[in-house]
Design an enzyme around this catalytic site. Structure first.
Site, PDB file in Angstrom:
ATOM      1  N   HIS A   1     -42.231  46.124  89.761  1.00  0.00           N
ATOM      2  CA  HIS A   1     -43.002  45.318  90.708  1.00  0.00           C
ATOM      3  C   HIS A   1     -43.283  46.164  91.945  1.00  0.00           C
ATOM      4  CE1 HIS A   1     -39.316  44.773  92.943  1.00  0.00           C
ATOM      5  NE2 HIS A   1     -38.744  44.058  91.979  1.00  0.00           N
TER       6      HIS A   1
ATOM      7  N   HIS B   1     -40.370  48.106  93.618  1.00  0.00           N
ATOM      8  CA  HIS B   1     -40.036  49.392  92.980  1.00  0.00           C
ATOM      9  C   HIS B   1     -41.104  50.427  93.324  1.00  0.00           C
ATOM     10  CE1 HIS B   1     -38.364  46.461  89.838  1.00  0.00           C
ATOM     11  NE2 HIS B   1     -37.293  47.058  90.335  1.00  0.00           N
TER      12      HIS B   1
ATOM     13  N   CYS C   1     -19.981  40.516  89.205  1.00  0.00           N
ATOM     14  CA  CYS C   1     -21.331  39.946  89.217  1.00  0.00           C
ATOM     15  C   CYS C   1     -22.226  40.866  88.392  1.00  0.00           C
ATOM     16  CB  CYS C   1     -21.865  39.840  90.640  1.00  0.00           C
ATOM     17  SG  CYS C   1     -23.632  39.436  90.679  1.00  0.00           S
TER      18      CYS C   1
ATOM     19  N   CYS D   1     -25.266  42.322  90.347  1.00  0.00           N
ATOM     20  CA  CYS D   1     -24.961  43.500  91.178  1.00  0.00           C
ATOM     21  C   CYS D   1     -24.413  44.647  90.337  1.00  0.00           C
ATOM     22  CB  CYS D   1     -23.907  43.183  92.236  1.00  0.00           C
ATOM     23  SG  CYS D   1     -24.383  41.939  93.429  1.00  0.00           S
TER      24      CYS D   1
ATOM     25  N   CYS E   1     -22.215  34.671  94.265  1.00  0.00           N
ATOM     26  CA  CYS E   1     -22.658  35.938  94.848  1.00  0.00           C
ATOM     27  C   CYS E   1     -23.719  35.654  95.906  1.00  0.00           C
ATOM     28  CB  CYS E   1     -23.236  36.823  93.749  1.00  0.00           C
ATOM     29  SG  CYS E   1     -24.182  38.214  94.376  1.00  0.00           S
TER      30      CYS E   1
ATOM     31  N   HIS F   1     -27.165  37.061  94.439  1.00  0.00           N
ATOM     32  CA  HIS F   1     -27.735  36.488  93.212  1.00  0.00           C
ATOM     33  C   HIS F   1     -27.518  34.985  93.047  1.00  0.00           C
ATOM     34  CE1 HIS F   1     -27.518  40.828  92.389  1.00  0.00           C
ATOM     35  NE2 HIS F   1     -28.681  40.587  91.835  1.00  0.00           N
TER      36      HIS F   1
ATOM     37  N   LYS G   1     -39.588  36.288 100.064  1.00  0.00           N
ATOM     38  CA  LYS G   1     -38.854  37.185  99.189  1.00  0.00           C
ATOM     39  C   LYS G   1     -39.432  37.069  97.776  1.00  0.00           C
ATOM     40  CE  LYS G   1     -34.317  38.581  98.014  1.00  0.00           C
ATOM     41  NZ  LYS G   1     -33.074  38.185  97.485  1.00  0.00           N
TER      42      LYS G   1
ATOM     43  N   LYS H   1     -38.500  35.777  90.656  1.00  0.00           N
ATOM     44  CA  LYS H   1     -39.080  35.210  89.430  1.00  0.00           C
ATOM     45  C   LYS H   1     -39.219  33.708  89.580  1.00  0.00           C
ATOM     46  CE  LYS H   1     -37.845  38.496  85.866  1.00  0.00           C
ATOM     47  NZ  LYS H   1     -36.699  38.901  85.085  1.00  0.00           N
TER      48      LYS H   1
END
Ligand code: MSP
Length: 517
Positions: free
Chosen positions: A18, A21, A126, A129, A144, A147, A298, A301
């Protein structure tokens, strides 16, 4: 400067690339391309991180083998970087055989040295992570913080790395080298984390994670995915503890390792400790960039707002990646978060690349054809104050890049282009032509063309295709090193024909963009 070695984080292949990256790869490529204008050997490494429980679970849920899944997704990253003209020198996959063998040897060396030991352990893992969490990584529901999922309680006998042994040395290094972590405001954050570090688990049992690199001589243990992943920066160069290849000797230590702020701890603490344990030199800088949001939100998905580089190409009918590269590279000052929005993207690249820069070249060349049949006459050539201005900009750009201030460097280039545009307006070559002050008119056009060669060079790391198109029309060698720019490129004689003049960048068409959505 003999060589320049830069790396990116290697991306997890459990999803498609995305814009976040892409942001990192663009930043790194801009840095690499800039330093290729200052030395003869700039080397950039990128790749994909392919082991770990996440990959194991996702591929299982799709009913395909881990390797097949990794092959599919790693090529998506490679394709995206091709689309964006990321000029990496090497692409490493952690499933590459040479990497796996080297990681096993690195692990063995640390074990033999006594820096890795076996220990029974219960912790909260996790998978998002790919790390054990401590109390402060959890919210009030025991989830977490990043996440929002409940970590799994794991009770295993694992190998542990003596991170604490290196704590004081790392603290000293960070304190003594204020530019080691870029931007420097992040150094305090790392120093705080160092206060509470403990030895870390560096293996998992094969029954809990099978998709990973087995520990040599202990096949029931799999090497922790972060130890595997971090090692890529040296295994890619052929390092395997026994042999220091020519390539390794040439490029290591890295000049800058570019990563996102979320994985700074792994790079400025774990990675540095591993290098210390291996008695290897440390990278010169670790650049922790900020995060990219979409329309200030942010990317996730669940929100359905994940934007891929391909979707932007499609939406705006892009033929070259340059506008997207320019926009992303200038999205935020070094280390700060940046944002992507369609409207802002269009507005910024239309203003900077089409209206201001592209148009200036186009207008100037068109006037040269109109008034002088495309010829530069001997008497047009002179030394202009604007060249001193451009020289100063080159030095400022270099200075910013020394501190990896990529957006700030771009601002200097746009300021120079503004100055050149103002010079044209102030000197009005069209009026000079009307008044038949031909030499004066020709001098103005010459000045702009000569100054534009330096603009082409400076914009090249951000916009390699536009820079090349500019250079073609300026009869300029885009591979000129920054220090060799002498403002003696434009020669007397027939310079250009009407047919050769082409806009270097066309404005993004918003209606077209919306149609494609
Ligand atoms: N595999 C690890 C890195 C190992 S490096 C030895 C990893 N992978 S990742 O795919 O999750 O992230 C890869 C890089 O992309 C990281 O540097 C991360 O910070 C960056 N980004 C992921 N999402 C991002 C944004 N939304 N914005 C900017 N960069 C972000 O972590």
């Amino acid at each position: 400067m003999e060589k320049f070695y830069t790396t990116t984080a290697i991306d997890y292949v459990n999803g498609a690339p995305h814009i976040g990256h892409a942001y990192e790869k663009i930043l790194t490529d801009v840095i690499k391309r800039h330093f290729s204008q200052r030395c003869n050997d700039a080397y950039m490494l990128t790749g994909t991180d392919e082991h770990g429980i996440k990959i194991q679970k996702t591929s299982a849920s799709m009913g395909i083998s881990e390797k097949e899944f990794c092959d599919q997704n790693s090529s998506k990253f490679q394709n995206a970087w091709k689309l964006l003209d990321i000029s990496y020198s090497q692409f490493i996959r952690t499933t590459d055989d040479y990497h796996k063998k080297a990681v096993q040897k690195i692990f063995k060396k640390l074990l033999e040295k006594g820096d890795i030991y076996k220990h029974s352990y219960t912790g909260l893992y996790c998978s998002g992570c790919e790390a054990f969490l401590s109390e402060k990584d959890l919210d009030e529901n025991g989830c977490c913080l990043i996440h929002k999922t409940k970590p799994e309680e794991v009770s295993e006998e694992n190998y542990f790395f003596k991170l604490t042994k290196y704590k004081e040395r790392i603290i000293k290094h960070i304190k003594e080298n204020p530019n080691f972590i870029v931007p420097s405001f992040r150094a305090n954050e790392v120093l705080n984390q160092l206060e509470n570090i403990e030895d870390i688990s560096v293996s998992r049992t094969k029954t809990s994670v099978k998709w990973g690199i087995p520990v040599l001589d202990d096949e029931n243990q799999v090497i922790y995915v972060w130890i595997d992943a971090l090692s890529n920066y040296i295994t890619a160069l052929g390092y395997d503890t026994e042999n220091e290849t020519e390539k390794f000797k040439r490029y290591w230590p890295a000049d800058v390792q570019v990563i996102g702020k979320d994985i700074l701890k792994f790079h400025s603490i774990y990675w540095i400790a591993i290098l210390m344990a291996l008695d290897l030199p440390l990278p010169k800088h670790i650049l922790a960039h900020g995060w990219i949001t979409i329309d200030e939100a942010k990317m996730s998905k669940s929100l359905g707002n994940v934007v891929s580089p391909e979707s932007i190409f499609k939406a705006f009918n892009l033929e070259i990646p340059d506008p997207l590269r320019y926009y992303m590279a200038t999205a935020a000052p070094v280390g700060k978060d940046g944002n992507y929005s369609d409207d802002d993207f269009k507005e910024k690249v239309n203003a900077h690349l089409a209206n201001s820069m592209g148009n200036l070249l186009n207008r100037t060349l068109s006037m040269l054809v109109k008034y002088f049949d495309g010829e530069i006459k001997e008497e047009f050539i002179h030394k202009s104050e604007l060249f001193d201005n451009a020289k100063k900009t080159i030095e400022e750009v270099k200075h910013h890049f020394d501190y990896f201030e990529i957006a700030e460097a771009a601002l200097k280039i746009t300021e120079l282009v503004d100055t050149l545009n103002k010079y044209v307006t102030d000197n009005a070559p069209w009026t000079l032509a009307k008044e038949e002050k031909w030499t004066e008119c020709g001098k103005v056009l010459y000045t702009i063309l000569e100054a534009m060669t330096s603009v082409a060079s400076m914009i090249y790391p951000y916009c390699p295709n536009i820079a090349q198109a500019m250079a073609n029309q300026l009869k300029y060698d885009i591979n000129t090193k920054l220090d060799d720019i002498d403002f003696k490129n434009i020669k007397a004689g027939k310079f250009i024909t009407k047919e050769e003049i082409k806009p270097v960048f066309l404005r993004l068409d918003s209606e077209l963009a919306n149609k494609n959505k």
